[in-house]
Scaffold this motif. Structure first.
Motif, PDB file in Angstrom:
ATOM      1  N   UNK A 189       6.422  -0.603  -5.474  1.00 41.73           N
ATOM      2  CA  UNK A 189       5.208  -0.527  -4.666  1.00 41.73           C
ATOM      3  C   UNK A 189       5.313  -1.447  -3.450  1.00 41.73           C
ATOM      4  N   UNK A 190       4.397  -1.271  -2.501  1.00 43.92           N
ATOM      5  CA  UNK A 190       4.349  -2.169  -1.349  1.00 43.92           C
ATOM      6  C   UNK A 190       4.092  -3.603  -1.813  1.00 43.92           C
ATOM      7  N   UNK A 191       3.288  -3.743  -2.885  1.00 43.81           N
ATOM      8  CA  UNK A 191       2.997  -5.072  -3.419  1.00 43.81           C
ATOM      9  C   UNK A 191       4.273  -5.730  -3.953  1.00 43.81           C
ATOM     10  N   UNK A 200       2.531 -10.715   2.858  1.00 43.06           N
ATOM     11  CA  UNK A 200       1.334 -10.043   2.375  1.00 43.06           C
ATOM     12  C   UNK A 200       1.572  -8.536   2.405  1.00 43.06           C
ATOM     13  N   UNK A 201       0.881  -7.806   1.536  1.00 48.03           N
ATOM     14  CA  UNK A 201       1.041  -6.351   1.480  1.00 48.03           C
ATOM     15  C   UNK A 201       0.727  -5.733   2.837  1.00 48.03           C
ATOM     16  N   UNK A 202      -0.340  -6.221   3.475  1.00 44.01           N
ATOM     17  CA  UNK A 202      -0.719  -5.691   4.790  1.00 44.01           C
ATOM     18  C   UNK A 202       0.366  -5.940   5.823  1.00 44.01           C
ATOM     19  N   UNK A 203       1.055  -7.069   5.694  1.00 40.11           N
ATOM     20  CA  UNK A 203       2.123  -7.397   6.639  1.00 40.11           C
ATOM     21  C   UNK A 203       3.289  -6.428   6.499  1.00 40.11           C
ATOM     22  N   UNK A 204       3.618  -6.070   5.253  1.00 39.49           N
ATOM     23  CA  UNK A 204       4.684  -5.093   5.022  1.00 39.49           C
ATOM     24  C   UNK A 204       4.312  -3.758   5.646  1.00 39.49           C
ATOM     25  N   UNK A 205       3.073  -3.334   5.470  1.00 39.13           N
ATOM     26  CA  UNK A 205       2.616  -2.064   6.037  1.00 39.13           C
ATOM     27  C   UNK A 205       2.672  -2.099   7.559  1.00 39.13           C
ATOM     28  N   UNK A 206       2.249  -3.232   8.147  1.00 44.64           N
ATOM     29  CA  UNK A 206       2.305  -3.343   9.611  1.00 44.64           C
ATOM     30  C   UNK A 206       3.738  -3.335  10.110  1.00 44.64           C
TER      31      UNK A 206
END
Length: 258
Positions: A189-191, A200-206
């Motif tokens: 998962x992204x987590x 952070x998960x949001x940082x990976x997505x960005x």
């Protein structure tokens, strides 16, 4: 019927598609037959099922034949840190060699099959089969190299560079397995990725979003399509150079102020 054919029927090292990347790689003839004899039957795990827990008594090594695993280590407060992901051909449980207890926990990320190699049998074979001994040393060296790669990734200041290095590693693994490297299906998962990279998960997505904007890749859920391998490789190889340039600049400023 030869003995080699018999053991191939029972365990399948000779005919296995992972023969060139897992434990028997480079081992032939009677030595390969011996590896077959000391390998127990396959073991199947469902998603979320542990292969071994941190602190359990070490007794076997495992070769991942299919599927994927996540390795974590817990601190005194029970916080888990992801330290690696297993893919077909990887050997799990090597950390247990240090003090006869598994230092990590390995969990199946999806339905996975493994070959179990009791270490007591392997230990006897290592002294008698030079090719197996050399292969085991290469496995241990691979563990060290993987730890070094992780440290390199954690040392990158840019989140995009960390994620790019992670994706590049997956592409290289795909290549070693003779799979199409332009398409990656992420079992983690992204987590999990965020935990592994210290982000952070949001940082990976960005970061993945920025890589999409450059035309490097295309992300859709857990599927990545690599659009520009050269760009991905250039980012990974250029990052240390930029870090060195920063270090040089800092040293120059320090020298001027001294």
């Amino acid at each position: 019927m030869t003995e080699l054919h018999d053991v191939a029927t029972r365990h399948g090292c000779v005919a296995c598609g992972l023969h060139d990347v897992c434990l028997p790689a480079g081992i032939e003839g009677e030595a390969l037959a011996r590896v077959d004899r000391m390998t127990r039957d396959r073991r199947t795990l469902v998603r979320g099922e542990p292969l071994f827990r941190q602190g359990e008594v070490f007794h076997s090594l495992y070769v991942l034949r299919s599927g994927a695993t996540r390795s974590t280590i817990a601190d005194a407060e029970g916080m888990h840190q992801v330290i690696g992901f297993g893919s077909p051909g990887d050997i799990l449980g090597v950390d247990g060699l240090l003090d006869e207890a598994y230092r990590t926990e390995a969990i199946a990320l999806e339905r996975s099959t493994l070959c179990e190699v009791p270490f007591a049998r392997m230990e006897a074979a290592l002294t008698e089969v030079p090719s197996l001994h050399r292969r085991m040393l290469r496995v241990l060296s691979g563990e060290v190299a993987a730890d070094q790669d992780h440290l390199v990734a954690m040392g990158r200041q840019s989140a995009v560079e960390r994620v790019a290095l992670f994706v590049h590693g997956l592409v290289e693994k795909q290549g070693r397995l003779s799979r199409q490297g332009d398409w990656l299906r992420l079992s983690m998962s992204r987590a999990d990725i965020a935990n592994y990279l210290g982000l952070a998960v949001e940082t990976v997505s960005r970061a993945l979003g920025r890589m999409e904007e450059t035309g490097m890749l295309q992300a859709s859920g857990r599927t990545l399509r690599i659009l520009d391998r050269a760009m991905l490789s250039a980012m990974v190889s250029a990052a240390p150079l930029r870090s060195q340039e920063k270090l040089t600049a800092i040293r120059k400023r320090a020298a001027m102020n001294s």
